[in-house]
Design a protein around this motif. Structure first.
Motif, short mmCIF file in Angstrom:
data_model
loop_
_atom_site.label_atom_id
_atom_site.label_comp_id
_atom_site.label_asym_id
_atom_site.label_seq_id
_atom_site.Cartn_x
_atom_site.Cartn_y
_atom_site.Cartn_z
N ILE A 157 -9.62 -45.57 -13.84
CA ILE A 157 -11.02 -46.28 -13.78
C ILE A 157 -11.06 -47.60 -14.74
N SER A 158 -10.04 -48.28 -14.81
CA SER A 158 -10.15 -49.62 -15.78
C SER A 158 -10.90 -50.79 -14.90
N HIS A 159 -10.87 -50.52 -13.48
CA HIS A 159 -11.71 -51.51 -12.88
C HIS A 159 -12.99 -51.17 -12.85
N LEU A 160 -13.57 -49.92 -13.71
CA LEU A 160 -14.98 -49.96 -13.96
C LEU A 160 -15.25 -50.12 -15.31
N ALA A 161 -14.51 -50.71 -16.11
CA ALA A 161 -14.61 -50.64 -17.63
C ALA A 161 -16.42 -51.29 -17.96
N ASN A 162 -16.53 -52.34 -17.28
CA ASN A 162 -17.59 -53.04 -17.68
C ASN A 162 -19.00 -52.86 -17.09
N LYS A 163 -18.81 -51.75 -16.03
CA LYS A 163 -19.82 -51.42 -15.16
C LYS A 163 -21.06 -50.49 -16.03
N PRO A 164 -22.23 -50.49 -15.81
CA PRO A 164 -23.06 -49.60 -16.45
C PRO A 164 -22.65 -48.06 -15.86
N LEU A 165 -22.81 -47.47 -17.11
CA LEU A 165 -22.35 -46.11 -17.03
C LEU A 165 -23.23 -45.11 -15.91
N GLY A 166 -24.49 -45.72 -15.90
CA GLY A 166 -25.53 -45.05 -14.83
C GLY A 166 -25.27 -45.56 -13.48
N GLN A 167 -24.66 -46.45 -13.19
CA GLN A 167 -24.23 -46.98 -11.82
C GLN A 167 -23.01 -46.36 -11.17
N ILE A 168 -22.26 -45.65 -11.75
CA ILE A 168 -21.12 -45.22 -11.19
C ILE A 168 -21.21 -43.95 -10.46
N SER A 169 -20.29 -43.44 -9.77
CA SER A 169 -20.60 -42.00 -8.92
C SER A 169 -20.39 -41.07 -9.94
N GLY A 170 -20.95 -39.77 -9.31
CA GLY A 170 -20.71 -38.68 -10.17
C GLY A 170 -18.94 -38.45 -10.44
N GLY A 171 -18.21 -38.56 -9.68
CA GLY A 171 -16.91 -38.47 -9.63
C GLY A 171 -16.42 -39.37 -10.88
N GLU A 172 -16.88 -40.63 -10.80
CA GLU A 172 -16.42 -41.73 -11.81
C GLU A 172 -16.84 -41.16 -13.12
N ARG A 173 -17.94 -40.70 -13.27
CA ARG A 173 -18.48 -40.26 -14.38
C ARG A 173 -17.91 -39.14 -15.04
N GLN A 174 -17.06 -38.48 -14.10
CA GLN A 174 -16.36 -37.14 -14.89
C GLN A 174 -15.10 -37.63 -15.47
N LYS A 175 -14.59 -38.62 -14.48
CA LYS A 175 -13.61 -39.28 -14.97
C LYS A 175 -13.41 -39.80 -16.39
N THR A 176 -14.62 -40.70 -16.32
CA THR A 176 -15.00 -41.27 -18.07
C THR A 176 -15.06 -40.10 -19.02
N SER A 177 -15.93 -38.87 -18.77
CA SER A 177 -15.88 -37.87 -19.38
C SER A 177 -14.63 -37.18 -19.98
N ILE A 178 -13.60 -37.22 -19.09
CA ILE A 178 -12.34 -36.88 -19.44
C ILE A 178 -11.60 -37.94 -20.45
N ALA A 179 -11.84 -39.16 -19.92
CA ALA A 179 -11.02 -40.09 -20.70
C ALA A 179 -11.92 -40.33 -22.10
N ARG A 180 -13.27 -40.00 -22.34
CA ARG A 180 -13.66 -39.92 -23.65
C ARG A 180 -13.30 -38.50 -24.16
N ALA A 181 -13.01 -37.51 -23.76
CA ALA A 181 -12.43 -36.20 -24.46
C ALA A 181 -10.93 -36.84 -24.84
#
Lengths: 275, 263
Positions: free
Chosen positions: B137-161
């Protein structure tokens, strides 16, 4: 008339008061707007007003009463909202109405003329004392320091409190620190800015900044710029056209908000529940 | 280090019960998890899986029993312990206008570990960027968190963990919102990281198709109780699974790979 940098000497105090109020209220406003706590801000402002009346009634400095009551309101509303037994709006509404009732009670109990009490409604930025300015400067600088040192924690708590809790940020500490800072800022600004004007200085600059950016740092900077611009613009208009200063400050901050909302890149963004 | 050599229990629950008003979410649960162990918590909806994870990191109050993680008792105030427990929660609603980007959200995983007032170093940001790249999801790095899809947010959560680099990893249906075609890939990536870092992992799922290929242990929950606890080859059998899910025709859904079931 004695002038400094082409500005009449007597205008320097309101200019400085506007500068520091603009900074303090805008920073606290970012906390309130980002966490959707506008009603809480209004509640604390009323509590500060009630406290100031209480101070006048028992012969204290109104500032001491304002600080005491705004801190009491923060201490009641925060945990009630946090524990989830009542919705934040309900608990804030109960404290808000109680404080309003107490305000009318204290207003009735204050002996003699009510002029000084009523002046708390709209404040008077043109009659600020050097002590008021020092206190405002102290609060503004403390807030700048707080947001600089704990930037990453504050950002996390404001934007995603649950996640901040998961990763081990002391969210309760940060939240209550911000709540106390809000109470103090409102209490200190009450006499100079006034109980009614304080809402607009708290909400309008940060709400305007929120419309324009997705960057938290940019939002903070824009909010402070809008806060100071509203105060200085309001003072300038009031001076030039002999208008009430509080009213011109409010109207300029509202104008900034309207323009921000019109040109907001977020206008098309609607809330969706992601599955 | 091989994962079949576990040195000690580092997470344990003893007689833990959790009640939400009159509903019993966990009923007298006693479980221990060894260092480096990869456990899958399996059970139908409402069996207490999420509550179990929340009790382990102090995010829900238990009315009875005791919980220990790394020798400490989790509580909502024990933020020092929570820095050592990475948690991927189910995707929740967030305000799409929030001023936070995907990269900043992932960096929050380092914020707790570093401690109050300490800024992220260059190495921290590199870790964040590499993890974004690794999870795709590096292509989403500078996108607002609230504007990505549920699946992309889940990947963000995994990356954060994962950037938290905590010894304990709690995963609550981490692939639930991800595109079905990508679910297995993400699961493989998570398993790869777990194997490298030897996280003690508790992986919650109700979906049989999402059981990782290699896990050390299966704990089955039903109605808030431990219904079965054992090795995958003992529990991932048609008879047990049918009984756990109340004969809902789980293996007819087409989602469950044949390799999971031991006939």
């Amino acid at each position: 008339m004695h002038e400094i940098l082409g500005i009449p000497e007597y205008l320097w105090r309101p200019i400085l008061a506007g500068f520091f109020s603009g900074i303090a209220c805008s920073i606290v406003g970012v906390f309130i707007v980002t966490m959707h706590l506008s009603f809480l801000g209004i509640c604390i402002a009323h509590s500060a007003f009630t406290g100031a009346l209480f101070g006048l009634w028992i012969g204290w400095n109104p500032l001491a009463g304002a600080i005491l009551f705004s801190l009491i309101a923060s201490a009641i509303v925060g945990p009630l909202a946090d524990r989830g037994e009542l919705s934040p709006d309900t608990s804030t509404g109960i404290v808000f109405s109680t404080m309003l009732g107490l305000a009318f009670l204290f207003l009735g109990l204050i002996p003699g003329s009510k002029a000084s009490a009523l002046s708390l409604f709209w404040g008077n930025i043109l009659t600020v004392t050097p002590l008021d300015i020092y206190i405002l400067a102290g609060i503004a600088l403390s807030l700048l320091l707080l947001f600089t040192i704990f930037f990453k924690e504050i950002h996390a708590v404001l934007c995603h409190r649950q996640v901040a809790m998961y990763v081990g940020i002391p969210t309760a500490l940060i939240f209550y620190l911000l709540l106390i800072a809000t109470g103090l800022t409102i209490a200190v600004s009450l006499q100079t800015v006034g109980g009614l004007l304080i809402y607009s200085l708290l909400l309008n600059p940060s709400a305007s900044a929120h419309q324009l950016t997705y960057r938290f740092k940019t939002m903070l900077v824009l909010s402070v710029i809008f806060g100071i611009t509203s105060c200085w613009g309001g003072i300038a208009l009031s001076y030039k056209y002999n208008l009430p200063t509080g009213a011109t400050i409010i109207l300029i901050s509202s104008l900034i908000f309207i323009l921000s909302a019109i040109f907001s890149p977020k206008r098309q963004v609607k809330g969706t529940t992601n599955a | 280090m091989s994962r079949d050599v576990f040195s000690e229990y580092i997470v344990s629950l003893k007689n833990v019960s959790v009640y939400y008003n009159s509903h019993t979410a966990l009923d007298d649960i006693t479980l221990s998890f060894r260092r480096g162990e990869f456990t899958v918590i399996l059970g139908p909806n409402g069996s207490g899986k999420t509550t179990l994870l929340k009790a382990l990191c102090g995010l829900c109050k238990f009315q009875k029993g005791s919980v220990k993680a790394l020798g400490q008792s989790p509580s909502s105030y024990n933020f020092l312990l929570r820095r050592k427990i990475a948690h991927v929660a189910q995707v929740e609603f967030i305000d799409p206008k929030l001023p936070i980007t995907v990269r900043e959200s992932v960096a929050t995983g380092r914020a707790g570990v570093l401690g109050l007032g300490r800024r992220l170093s260059k190495a921290d940001w590199e870790l964040v960027d590499n993890t974004l790249e690794w999870i795709g999801i590096s292509h989403l790095a500078n996108k607002p968190l609230g504007q990505i899809s549920g699946g992309e947010r889940q990947k963000t959560s995994i990356a954060r963990a994962l950037v938290q680099q905590a010894p304990i990893l709690l995963l609550d249906e981490p692939t639930a919102s991800i595109d079905p075609n990508a679910q297995r890939d993400i699961l493989d990536l998570i398993e790869h990281k777990i194997n490298i870092h030897q996280f003690t992992t508790l992986y919650v799922t109700h979906e049989l198709a999402m059981i990782p290929n290699r896990c050390d242990r299966i704990v089955m929950l039903r109605n808030g109780k431990v219904w079965a606890d054992g090795k995958p080859e003992e529990l991932l059998v048609e008879e047990k699974l049918t009984e756990l899910y109340g004969g809902n025709g789980f293996c007819c859904s087409g989602k469950f790979s044949a390799h999971h079931i031991h006939h």
